[in-house]
Design a protein around this motif. Structure first.
Motif, mmCIF file in Angstrom:
data_model
loop_
_atom_site.group_PDB
_atom_site.id
_atom_site.type_symbol
_atom_site.label_atom_id
_atom_site.label_comp_id
_atom_site.label_asym_id
_atom_site.label_seq_id
_atom_site.Cartn_x
_atom_site.Cartn_y
_atom_site.Cartn_z
ATOM 1 N N GLU A 171 0.826 -1.200 0.000
ATOM 2 C CA GLU A 171 0.000 0.000 0.000
ATOM 3 C C GLU A 171 0.872 1.267 0.000
ATOM 4 O O GLU A 171 0.584 2.233 -0.720
ATOM 5 C CB GLU A 171 -0.901 -0.018 1.237
ATOM 6 C CG GLU A 171 -2.017 0.978 1.210
ATOM 7 C CD GLU A 171 -2.938 0.779 2.405
ATOM 8 O OE1 GLU A 171 -2.468 0.958 3.551
ATOM 9 O OE2 GLU A 171 -4.109 0.440 2.179
ATOM 10 N N THR A 172 1.951 1.248 0.767
ATOM 11 C CA THR A 172 2.872 2.388 0.814
ATOM 12 C C THR A 172 3.507 2.621 -0.540
ATOM 13 O O THR A 172 3.535 3.753 -1.051
ATOM 14 C CB THR A 172 3.972 2.144 1.875
ATOM 15 O OG1 THR A 172 3.349 1.995 3.145
ATOM 16 C CG2 THR A 172 4.961 3.289 1.917
ATOM 17 N N LEU A 173 4.026 1.564 -1.144
ATOM 18 C CA LEU A 173 4.656 1.698 -2.460
ATOM 19 C C LEU A 173 3.664 2.192 -3.501
ATOM 20 O O LEU A 173 3.970 3.085 -4.296
ATOM 21 C CB LEU A 173 5.278 0.373 -2.900
ATOM 22 C CG LEU A 173 6.521 -0.082 -2.145
ATOM 23 C CD1 LEU A 173 6.938 -1.473 -2.598
ATOM 24 C CD2 LEU A 173 7.665 0.897 -2.323
ATOM 25 N N MET A 174 2.472 1.620 -3.494
ATOM 26 C CA MET A 174 1.476 2.006 -4.498
ATOM 27 C C MET A 174 1.005 3.446 -4.310
ATOM 28 O O MET A 174 0.718 4.133 -5.295
ATOM 29 C CB MET A 174 0.284 1.049 -4.470
ATOM 30 C CG MET A 174 0.621 -0.343 -5.011
ATOM 31 S SD MET A 174 1.368 -0.335 -6.655
ATOM 32 C CE MET A 174 0.015 0.288 -7.632
ATOM 33 N N SER A 175 0.962 3.920 -3.079
ATOM 34 C CA SER A 175 0.576 5.324 -2.889
ATOM 35 C C SER A 175 1.656 6.251 -3.450
ATOM 36 O O SER A 175 1.337 7.273 -4.057
ATOM 37 C CB SER A 175 0.300 5.627 -1.415
ATOM 38 O OG SER A 175 1.488 5.628 -0.657
ATOM 39 N N HIS A 176 2.924 5.876 -3.286
ATOM 40 C CA HIS A 176 4.013 6.660 -3.886
ATOM 41 C C HIS A 176 3.959 6.594 -5.413
ATOM 42 O O HIS A 176 4.191 7.595 -6.094
ATOM 43 C CB HIS A 176 5.378 6.188 -3.389
ATOM 44 C CG HIS A 176 5.632 6.475 -1.944
ATOM 45 N ND1 HIS A 176 5.508 7.730 -1.383
ATOM 46 C CD2 HIS A 176 6.018 5.666 -0.937
ATOM 47 C CE1 HIS A 176 5.804 7.675 -0.104
ATOM 48 N NE2 HIS A 176 6.108 6.422 0.199
ATOM 49 N N VAL A 177 3.652 5.420 -5.941
ATOM 50 C CA VAL A 177 3.537 5.250 -7.388
ATOM 51 C C VAL A 177 2.413 6.129 -7.926
ATOM 52 O O VAL A 177 2.607 6.871 -8.902
ATOM 53 C CB VAL A 177 3.286 3.762 -7.762
ATOM 54 C CG1 VAL A 177 2.853 3.630 -9.211
ATOM 55 C CG2 VAL A 177 4.530 2.924 -7.510
ATOM 56 N N ASP A 178 1.256 6.057 -7.308
ATOM 57 C CA ASP A 178 0.113 6.860 -7.759
ATOM 58 C C ASP A 178 0.429 8.350 -7.727
ATOM 59 O O ASP A 178 0.102 9.086 -8.660
ATOM 60 C CB ASP A 178 -1.128 6.581 -6.900
ATOM 61 C CG ASP A 178 -1.702 5.200 -7.126
ATOM 62 O OD1 ASP A 178 -1.375 4.564 -8.158
ATOM 63 O OD2 ASP A 178 -2.479 4.734 -6.261
ATOM 64 N N TYR A 179 1.071 8.800 -6.651
ATOM 65 C CA TYR A 179 1.400 10.214 -6.515
ATOM 66 C C TYR A 179 2.434 10.636 -7.558
ATOM 67 O O TYR A 179 2.310 11.700 -8.171
ATOM 68 C CB TYR A 179 1.904 10.492 -5.093
ATOM 69 C CG TYR A 179 2.048 11.954 -4.777
ATOM 70 C CD1 TYR A 179 1.000 12.849 -4.986
ATOM 71 C CD2 TYR A 179 3.220 12.453 -4.244
ATOM 72 C CE1 TYR A 179 1.121 14.197 -4.683
ATOM 73 C CE2 TYR A 179 3.358 13.800 -3.941
ATOM 74 C CZ TYR A 179 2.311 14.664 -4.162
ATOM 75 O OH TYR A 179 2.448 15.998 -3.869
ATOM 76 N N GLU A 180 3.430 9.789 -7.791
ATOM 77 C CA GLU A 180 4.451 10.113 -8.784
ATOM 78 C C GLU A 180 3.853 10.179 -10.186
ATOM 79 O O GLU A 180 4.185 11.070 -10.973
ATOM 80 C CB GLU A 180 5.593 9.083 -8.744
ATOM 81 C CG GLU A 180 6.733 9.375 -9.686
ATOM 82 C CD GLU A 180 7.536 10.623 -9.340
ATOM 83 O OE1 GLU A 180 8.402 10.982 -10.148
ATOM 84 O OE2 GLU A 180 7.308 11.243 -8.290
ATOM 85 N N ILE A 181 2.961 9.272 -10.510
ATOM 86 C CA ILE A 181 2.289 9.299 -11.814
ATOM 87 C C ILE A 181 1.510 10.606 -11.966
ATOM 88 O O ILE A 181 1.596 11.270 -13.010
ATOM 89 C CB ILE A 181 1.360 8.070 -11.976
ATOM 90 C CG1 ILE A 181 2.208 6.808 -12.170
ATOM 91 C CG2 ILE A 181 0.403 8.255 -13.149
ATOM 92 C CD1 ILE A 181 1.421 5.514 -12.112
#
Length: 127
Positions: free
Chosen positions: A96-106
């Motif tokens: 969940e932490t990684l995916m939130s960073h991924v979503d924000y970076e996108i």
């Protein structure tokens, strides 16, 4: 440059999560996760390095670097996270932490690309 900071946070988190993987996955899935994250940082830094484009080719190079980072995020990186989760290699919280960073970076990269397109469209329209 929030998009650069977020890419660095993503890379650091990826290394942290990779280090927590079970030993049997650390050098396959974990190393791939870390390598992809640092590759994203490289593309974001390269694109950001062309901060004052002098011609339309520079604008295109900048956009290409950001697009490469987006492509890696949307395909290889997410696939690697999903693979690690399926192998029970990472916790739900880490995923969940990684995916939130991924979503924000996108979101940030798309915003920069949109702003660049608008900003440089008029400047290099005659070129």
């Amino acid at each position: 440059m929030q998009f650069l900071d977020t890419a660095m946070i993503l890379a650091k988190e990826s290394v942290r999560v990779a280090g927590k993987l079970p030993k049997k996955y650390r050098f396959t899935v974990g190393q791939r996760l870390s390598d992809l994250a640092w590759l994203i940082v490289d593309h974001v830094k390269n694109g950001n390095g062309i901060s004052n484009p002098k011609n339309s080719e520079d604008v295109e190079k900048r956009a290409d670097e950001f697009q490469m980072a987006l492509n890696i995020l949307n395909t290889s990186y997410i696939t690697t996270i999903e693979c690690a989760k399926q192998l029970d290699g990472i916790s739900y919280k880490d995923m969940e932490t990684l995916m939130s960073h991924v979503d924000y970076e996108i979101k940030l990269l798309k915003g920069v690309m949109k702003a660049d397109k608008q900003r440089y469209a008029k400047q290099f329209a005659e070129s």
